[in-house]
Motif scaffolding. Structure first.
Motif, PDB file in Angstrom:
ATOM      1  N   ARG A  79       0.870  -0.848   0.037  1.00 36.81           N
ATOM      2  CA  ARG A  79       0.146   0.102   0.043  1.00 36.81           C
ATOM      3  C   ARG A  79       0.852   1.187  -0.228  1.00 36.81           C
ATOM      4  NH1 ARG A  79      -4.536   0.140   4.021  1.00 36.81           N
ATOM      5  NH2 ARG A  79      -5.244   1.996   3.059  1.00 36.81           N
ATOM      6  N   THR A  80       0.800   2.336  -0.779  1.00 34.52           N
ATOM      7  CA  THR A  80       1.273   3.271  -0.662  1.00 34.52           C
ATOM      8  C   THR A  80       0.525   4.559  -0.899  1.00 34.52           C
ATOM      9  OG1 THR A  80       2.500   2.622  -2.551  1.00 34.52           O
ATOM     10  CG2 THR A  80       2.718   4.497  -2.358  1.00 34.52           C
ATOM     11  N   THR A  81       0.769   5.538   0.271  1.00 39.81           N
ATOM     12  CA  THR A  81      -0.339   6.437   1.358  1.00 39.81           C
ATOM     13  C   THR A  81       0.728   7.969   0.686  1.00 39.81           C
ATOM     14  OG1 THR A  81       0.986   6.364   3.406  1.00 39.81           O
ATOM     15  CG2 THR A  81      -1.306   4.956   2.717  1.00 39.81           C
ATOM     16  N   THR A  82      -0.445   8.892   1.258  1.00 40.62           N
ATOM     17  CA  THR A  82       0.640  10.240   0.256  1.00 40.62           C
ATOM     18  C   THR A  82       1.452  10.277   2.179  1.00 40.62           C
ATOM     19  OG1 THR A  82      -1.196  11.536   1.416  1.00 40.62           O
ATOM     20  CG2 THR A  82      -1.440  10.532  -0.919  1.00 40.62           C
ATOM     21  N   ALA A  83       1.940  12.215   1.759  1.00 41.31           N
ATOM     22  CA  ALA A  83       2.974  11.866   3.694  1.00 41.31           C
ATOM     23  C   ALA A  83       2.184  12.551   4.639  1.00 41.31           C
ATOM     24  CB  ALA A  83       3.623  12.921   3.091  1.00 41.31           C
ATOM     25  N   ARG A  84       0.892  12.536   3.879  1.00 42.61           N
ATOM     26  CA  ARG A  84       0.248  13.908   5.144  1.00 42.61           C
ATOM     27  C   ARG A  84      -0.834  11.527   6.503  1.00 42.61           C
ATOM     28  NH1 ARG A  84      -5.967  13.654   4.201  1.00 42.61           N
ATOM     29  NH2 ARG A  84      -6.738  13.797   5.988  1.00 42.61           N
ATOM     30  N   HIS A  85      -0.486  11.093   5.520  1.00 43.90           N
ATOM     31  CA  HIS A  85      -0.611   9.883   6.266  1.00 43.90           C
ATOM     32  C   HIS A  85       0.840   9.196   6.523  1.00 43.90           C
ATOM     33  CE1 HIS A  85      -4.824   9.434   5.428  1.00 43.90           C
ATOM     34  NE2 HIS A  85      -4.540  10.412   4.255  1.00 43.90           N
ATOM     35  N   PRO A  95      -6.239   6.798   1.807  1.00 50.42           N
ATOM     36  CA  PRO A  95      -5.366   5.387   1.747  1.00 50.42           C
ATOM     37  C   PRO A  95      -6.955   5.083   0.836  1.00 50.42           C
ATOM     38  CG  PRO A  95      -4.437   6.239   3.931  1.00 50.42           C
ATOM     39  CD  PRO A  95      -5.361   7.103   3.382  1.00 50.42           C
ATOM     40  N   PRO A  96      -6.968   4.195   0.265  1.00 49.65           N
ATOM     41  CA  PRO A  96      -7.865   3.057   0.041  1.00 49.65           C
ATOM     42  C   PRO A  96      -8.529   2.564   1.125  1.00 49.65           C
ATOM     43  CG  PRO A  96      -6.176   2.801  -1.710  1.00 49.65           C
ATOM     44  CD  PRO A  96      -5.807   3.384  -0.883  1.00 49.65           C
ATOM     45  N   VAL A 137     -15.249   6.643  -7.335  1.00 43.96           N
ATOM     46  CA  VAL A 137     -15.081   5.355  -6.940  1.00 43.96           C
ATOM     47  C   VAL A 137     -13.946   5.688  -6.138  1.00 43.96           C
ATOM     48  CG1 VAL A 137     -14.868   3.091  -6.666  1.00 43.96           C
ATOM     49  CG2 VAL A 137     -16.826   4.218  -7.761  1.00 43.96           C
ATOM     50  N   SER A 138     -13.152   6.168  -7.205  1.00 49.60           N
ATOM     51  CA  SER A 138     -11.710   6.474  -6.502  1.00 49.60           C
ATOM     52  C   SER A 138     -11.490   7.314  -5.747  1.00 49.60           C
ATOM     53  CB  SER A 138     -10.606   6.778  -7.772  1.00 49.60           C
ATOM     54  OG  SER A 138      -9.036   6.879  -8.061  1.00 49.60           O
ATOM     55  N   GLN A 139     -11.632   7.963  -6.071  1.00 49.16           N
ATOM     56  CA  GLN A 139     -11.742   9.727  -4.467  1.00 49.16           C
ATOM     57  C   GLN A 139     -12.246   9.465  -3.476  1.00 49.16           C
ATOM     58  OE1 GLN A 139     -11.197  12.604  -6.573  1.00 49.16           O
ATOM     59  NE2 GLN A 139      -9.855  12.451  -8.399  1.00 49.16           N
ATOM     60  N   GLY A 140     -13.479   8.560  -3.810  1.00 47.92           N
ATOM     61  CA  GLY A 140     -14.584   8.806  -2.714  1.00 47.92           C
ATOM     62  C   GLY A 140     -15.590  10.961  -2.328  1.00 47.92           C
ATOM     63  N   ARG A 141     -15.378  10.560  -1.039  1.00 47.72           N
ATOM     64  CA  ARG A 141     -16.158  11.993  -1.227  1.00 47.72           C
ATOM     65  C   ARG A 141     -15.157  13.039  -1.239  1.00 47.72           C
ATOM     66  NH1 ARG A 141     -15.966  10.466   5.176  1.00 47.72           N
ATOM     67  NH2 ARG A 141     -13.702  11.197   5.618  1.00 47.72           N
ATOM     68  N   ARG A 142     -13.423  12.931  -1.340  1.00 55.89           N
ATOM     69  CA  ARG A 142     -13.253  14.263  -1.774  1.00 55.89           C
ATOM     70  C   ARG A 142     -12.742  14.337  -3.171  1.00 55.89           C
ATOM     71  NH1 ARG A 142      -8.403  16.042   1.774  1.00 55.89           N
ATOM     72  NH2 ARG A 142      -8.251  14.840   2.974  1.00 55.89           N
ATOM     73  N   TYR A 143     -13.977  13.279  -3.750  1.00 56.26           N
ATOM     74  CA  TYR A 143     -14.175  14.386  -5.508  1.00 56.26           C
ATOM     75  C   TYR A 143     -14.829  14.675  -5.869  1.00 56.26           C
ATOM     76  CZ  TYR A 143     -16.315  13.862 -10.542  1.00 56.26           C
ATOM     77  OH  TYR A 143     -16.733  14.228 -11.337  1.00 56.26           O
TER      78      TYR A 143
END
Length: 168
Positions: free
Chosen positions: A4-10, A60-61, A133-139
């Motif tokens: 799993r790869t996540t952003t720096a925030r996570h 993260p997904p 679906v990919s971005q969820g509510r961030r979309y």
């Protein structure tokens, strides 16, 4: 094993979670404004390594399905295909102006025009669905995405109105 790869925030959260589970962990920093990676191996998952880079600000997904949609959404071929579809649709709209000059002489082209319009509407609906679906509510945090949804909805409205006019 799953990667799993996540952003720096996570990144900090992923490091703590991986340490608590005893997973192997590898992290790399990204340049300012770039993408960051945290690779957390999950030996219990028993699946092939899965690599994904996430844009800054995305969580993260939450499922394998969302992860798969995110890989599609962030892939270069998908973005190129969407760009080509937008370009092709723009050219088509210029050629298919309202009350097209060829409507009286070539009724077959009018039917073809309606079919092509439906195909573009379906394509842009699929693109929007993949992104939701990919971005969820961030979309829905981006006004550009709201504009995209509005254009897709107006496209479906136009398809519906055209279908009613043809039947009526």
């Amino acid at each position: 094993r799953c990667l799993r790869t996540t952003t720096a925030r996570h990144m900090r959260h992923a490091v703590r979670a991986a340490a608590a589970r005893g997973d192997a962990l590898a992290a790399s920093a990204a340049p300012p404004g770039g993408r960051s990676r945290v690779r957390a191996w999950h030996p219990a998952a028993g699946c092939c390594p899965l690599e994904m880079e996430m844009e800054a600000g995305l969580d993260p997904p939450t499922s394998a399905v969302q992860g798969a949609f995110r890989r599609v959404d962030q892939s270069v071929p998908f973005r190129a295909l969407v760009g080509l579809a937008i370009l092709a649709n723009s050219v088509f709209l210029v050629l298919d102006a309202p009350h097209a000059w060829y409507a009286d002489e070539h009724p077959d082209l009018v039917a073809l025009s309606a079919s092509v319009e439906v195909y573009f509407t379906i394509a842009f609906s699929v693109e929007a669905a993949i992104k939701v679906v990919s971005q969820g509510r961030r979309y829905f945090a981006s006004w550009w995405n709201w504009l995209d949804v509005l254009v897709v909805l107006l496209g479906w409205l136009e398809v519906a109105v055209s279908a009613v006019m043809v039947e009526g």
